[in-house]
Design an enzyme around this catalytic site. Structure first.
Site, PDB file in Angstrom:
ATOM      1  CG  ASP A  28       0.136   9.193   0.939  1.00  0.00           C
ATOM      2  OD1 ASP A  28       0.022   8.049   1.283  1.00  0.00           O
ATOM      3  OD2 ASP A  28      -0.586   9.860   1.624  1.00  0.00           O
ATOM      4  CG  HIS A  49      -2.037  -1.134   1.207  1.00  0.00           C
ATOM      5  ND1 HIS A  49      -3.214  -0.625   0.664  1.00  0.00           N
ATOM      6  CD2 HIS A  49      -1.834  -2.449   1.184  1.00  0.00           C
ATOM      7  CE1 HIS A  49      -4.058  -1.793   0.607  1.00  0.00           C
ATOM      8  NE2 HIS A  49      -3.127  -2.662   0.926  1.00  0.00           N
TER       9      HIS A  49
HETATM   10  O1  F6P Z   1      -0.114   1.512   3.737  1.00  0.00           O
HETATM   11  C1  F6P Z   1      -0.019   2.229   4.661  1.00  0.00           C
HETATM   12  C2  F6P Z   1      -1.050   1.995   5.868  1.00  0.00           C
HETATM   13  O2  F6P Z   1      -1.220   0.644   6.148  1.00  0.00           O
HETATM   14  C3  F6P Z   1      -2.291   2.774   5.511  1.00  0.00           C
HETATM   15  O3  F6P Z   1      -3.267   1.856   4.924  1.00  0.00           O
HETATM   16  C4  F6P Z   1      -2.831   3.074   6.834  1.00  0.00           C
HETATM   17  O4  F6P Z   1      -2.784   4.642   6.329  1.00  0.00           O
HETATM   18  C5  F6P Z   1      -1.577   3.129   7.684  1.00  0.00           C
HETATM   19  O5  F6P Z   1      -0.310   2.509   7.101  1.00  0.00           O
HETATM   20  C6  F6P Z   1      -1.770   2.686   8.920  1.00  0.00           C
HETATM   21  O6  F6P Z   1      -0.809   2.615  10.079  1.00  0.00           O
HETATM   22  P1  F6P Z   1      -1.177   2.014  11.686  1.00  0.00           P
HETATM   23  O7  F6P Z   1      -1.869   0.850  11.409  1.00  0.00           O
HETATM   24  O8  F6P Z   1       0.184   2.078  11.808  1.00  0.00           O
HETATM   25  O9  F6P Z   1      -1.873   3.265  12.261  1.00  0.00           O
END
Ligand code: F6P
Length: 485
Positions: A363, A156
């Protein structure tokens, strides 16, 4: 096929519950409808000597399984290697990479733990789909346990240039482990190219048309830009005035124009430059004082990591400086909130704002940009100001694209957005909506799963190509919503 989807964070969410992060919110509606089992962390830990514990509940046509992760390794895995080594590298911040040997061992332990726990969900004709940088090595662990079913992976985040990923301790081992996946999906062509170039630099393996040959067999790397559930979001937005937060916001504006930013509090999101750009805009264009303000929602995340704690202090200080400089007894330039909102409320907040500001420094995709567009009123849509370094800029090129490092340029563009005439707003919005409808989350999900099954067949049934005879990929035309490398 019995699909098992795996991610660190899962969502059991209702539309009214706050959700942190794009991945979990985006996957929820499709996983619900697909009948898949979605496995992830419960957010709790447990002594490693105990059996893996999963709390299982129904999720639409499928189920959600939340695992307690091993207490001894959770910190080293999540705050350590995943978010202090891989996350900064993926977002091209090698200066922030911090990784100890113990963190790496914990990361591998949690990947191995998850692989063992997944065996419980393996049935006849299973396929596994692993999400994101938390589990780069999970496919290799599953193969070590004898799993021969299709295993796919989707990243992602961005995948950075090879000299940046090469700066992560054990990068070579991890890239090698990733080749246990049959199919690896990326958000953009640049991410996919960077990965293939890292494979060549770190492992010196042959790559033909996006297919890598390794000791595991063949792995295909391709591009699947993630989308959103456009209709669901538009419905939430249309019904949003019934939410007290939305109607209170609308009443409080009293004719004033509003710009909105919604982000996790993360250094990749470009929050300080964005606030400086608003500061600059109000200094350069005093007519926008009292007539246009910013609502910035910044949901705290990963607070135990030093870089995040520092950022929280820096952003809070900056907001307070700008409000002190431009504020009036009865007017606050920036409303700054450190909490999360559910999707249905967010949709209403987006629809209320004449401008959406999404200006990350890097991003993978940024789903807020897509959600802002989907939430607009067709008769009077708002304007999206979007960083050219968000993956979403590839599709949403009818947004006002900005360089998030250029404060002056952003200040001018935000002012242009706030004063854009209706005809131009509608033209831009219609062009963006057409793109969103061509690449929904439903299409993304279906395309990946279909390609995964094909990739597995090819891995096991086709002879390896020689360098003189590259395998042509894709062997059939791409479907709507998917773009292939
Ligand atoms: O891809 C990055 C990601 O998994 C996003 O989907 C999300 O914004 C973020 O990281 C979630 O981060 P965490 O679970 O550490 O809050």
């Amino acid at each position: 096929m019995n699909l098992v989807v795996v991610s660190n964070r899962v969502a059991r969410g209702k539309a009214n519950e706050p959700m942190t992060g794009g991945l979990a919110a985006a996957l929820l509606p499709v996983v619900e409808n697909s009948g898949a089992i979605w496995v992830g962390s419960s957010g709790r830990v447990r002594d490693g000597s105990q059996e893996p514990f999963a709390e299982i509940e129904a999720l639409g046509a499928g189920a959600l399984a939340m695992l307690d992760l091993p207490a001894a390794h959770y910190g080293g895995y999540y705050e350590g290697f995943a978010n202090s080594a891989l996350w900064p590298a993926m977002h091209s911040r090698p200066d922030l990479i911090r990784a100890t040997r113990d963190d790496y061992l914990s990361y591998r332990e949690v990947n191995a733990f998850m692989a063992r726990a997944l065996l419980r969900f393996r049935k006849k004709e299973s396929a596994f789909w692993v999400q994101d940088y938390h589990f780069l090595a999970l496919g290799a662990e599953l193969r070590d346990l004898g799993v021969t079913e299709p295993i796919g992976f989707f990243l992602h985040t961005p995948w950075p240039a090879h000299n940046v990923i090469g700066g992560v301790p054990h990068a070579r081992e991890l890239i090698e482990a990733m080749l246990a996946y049959d199919l690896i999906g990326f958000q953009t062509g640049e991410d996919c190219d960077n990965f293939l170039s890292a494979v060549q630099h770190e492992l010196d393996l042959p790559v033909h048309g996006g297919v890598i040959l390794s000791r595991y067999g063949r792995t295909r790397a391709a591009v699947f830009p993630i989308g959103i559930d456009v209709e669901l979001f538009a419905q939430y937005a249309a019904k949003s005035s019934s939410h007290p937060e939305v109607s209170r916001l609308r009443r409080s504006l009293d004719g004033e124009r509003l710009a909105i930013g919604v982000d996790r509090l993360d250094y990749s999101k470009g929050l300080t430059n964005r606030i400086r750009a608003f500061d600059q805009m109000w200094s350069d264009q005093p007519s926008l004082l009292r007539t246009a303000s910013l609502l910035q929602i910044a949901t705290p995340s990963r607070g135990a990591i030093e870089a995040y704690g520092n950022l929280q202090n820096e952003v809070a200080k900056l907001v307070s400086d700008v409000n002190g400089r431009h504020g009036e007894i009865d007017w606050t330039p920036i409303r700054y909130l450190n909490k999360g909102f559910g999707q249905a409320v967010l949709a209403g907040l987006y629809r209320t704002a004449q401008v959406g500001v999404v200006t990350p420094l890097q991003d993978g995709m940024n789903l807020v940009a897509k959600e802002y567009v989907a939430a607009q009123n067709a008769a009077d849509p708002g304007v999206l100001v979007l960083s050219k370094f968000a993956g979403a800029a590839n599709e949403l090129d009818a947004a006002l694209l900005v360089n998030p490092h250029d404060i002056d340029g952003m200040a001018r563009t935000i002012a242009t957005a706030l004063t854009m005439p209706l005809t131009e707003r509608r033209m831009r919005w219609e062009a963006m909506m057409a793109k969103l409808r061509r690449g929904t989350i439903q299409q993304w999900f279906a395309n990946f799963v279909e390609e995964l099954q094909e990739a597995r067949l090819d891995r096991t049934e086709m002879p390896l190509p020689t360098s003189e005879q590259p395998t042509p990929w894709p062997r059939r035309p791409a479907q709507a919503g998917a773009r292939f490398h």
